[in-house]
Design a protein around this motif. Structure first.
Motif: not given
Length: 184
Positions: A10, A14, A16, A53
């Motif tokens: 991550a 933000l 992922v 995450s």
């Protein structure tokens, strides 16, 4: 045993991202293991990247409830703070308190899963593996460090199925076993 492993990274914005072997179809329903190592800035915008995450990761793992989650966290997080040396406590309290608070939230989310291990390595070194480590729930030390390669070796050798020594436990990981008055 062949594992289907999805490594997750991550970034501070933000998003992922996951790595999966080329040519493979990503299907969370077939995941057997997830190793998550997240980190962000020590303070300020993006410091909550670990907890934000982990929320996304936990939602994805609902499709694979039996998958083992190995979370790479940090020494000094949560209940481990009491085992740290004065130097490590100073570092945790004054240099990176926001980052450790976010790691604490992440660990709480990890512990809601069915199969989990939280690995709390000391300061990570970009040096060759030493091939040995001290693993315990209370391991710390004056200036605790460990090569990244030894953390990876520990995860592969002691945290994956069928190993259950550290299942449902938090394990601190350092190169040398703490000892003497300086360590606490």
């Amino acid at each position: 045993m062949l594992y289907r492993v999805l490594l997750t990274f991550a970034f501070s914005n933000l998003r992922v991202r996951s790595w999966w072997p080329p040519g493979s179809a990503v299907s969370l329903s077939f995941l057997q293991l997830r190793i998550v190592s997240l980190g962000g800035p020590p303070r300020g915008p993006g410091v909550d990247v670990c907890s934000k995450s982990q929320q996304v990761i936990n939602q994805a793992l609902e499709k694979s409830p039996d998958a083992r989650m190995v979370c790479i966290s940090s020494i000094g997080v949560g209940d481990h703070y009491q085992h740290c040396s004065l130097f490590a406590k100073f570092f945790a309290s004054w240099i990176i308190p926001e980052a450790l608070a976010d790691k604490h939230l992440q660990e709480e989310m990890v512990r809601t899963l069915k199969n989990w291990v939280v690995v709390r390595p000391g300061g990570l070194l970009d040096t060759p593996a030493k091939g040995f480590w001290h693993a315990a729930e209370d391991a710390c030390g004056f200036y605790p460090t460990i090569p990244r390669a030894d953390v990876a070796s520990f995860v592969v050798n002691e945290c994956l199925s069928p190993q259950t020594t550290w299942l449902h436990r938090n394990v601190a990981l350092v190169t040398q076993k703490p000892g003497g008055w300086m360590w606490r």
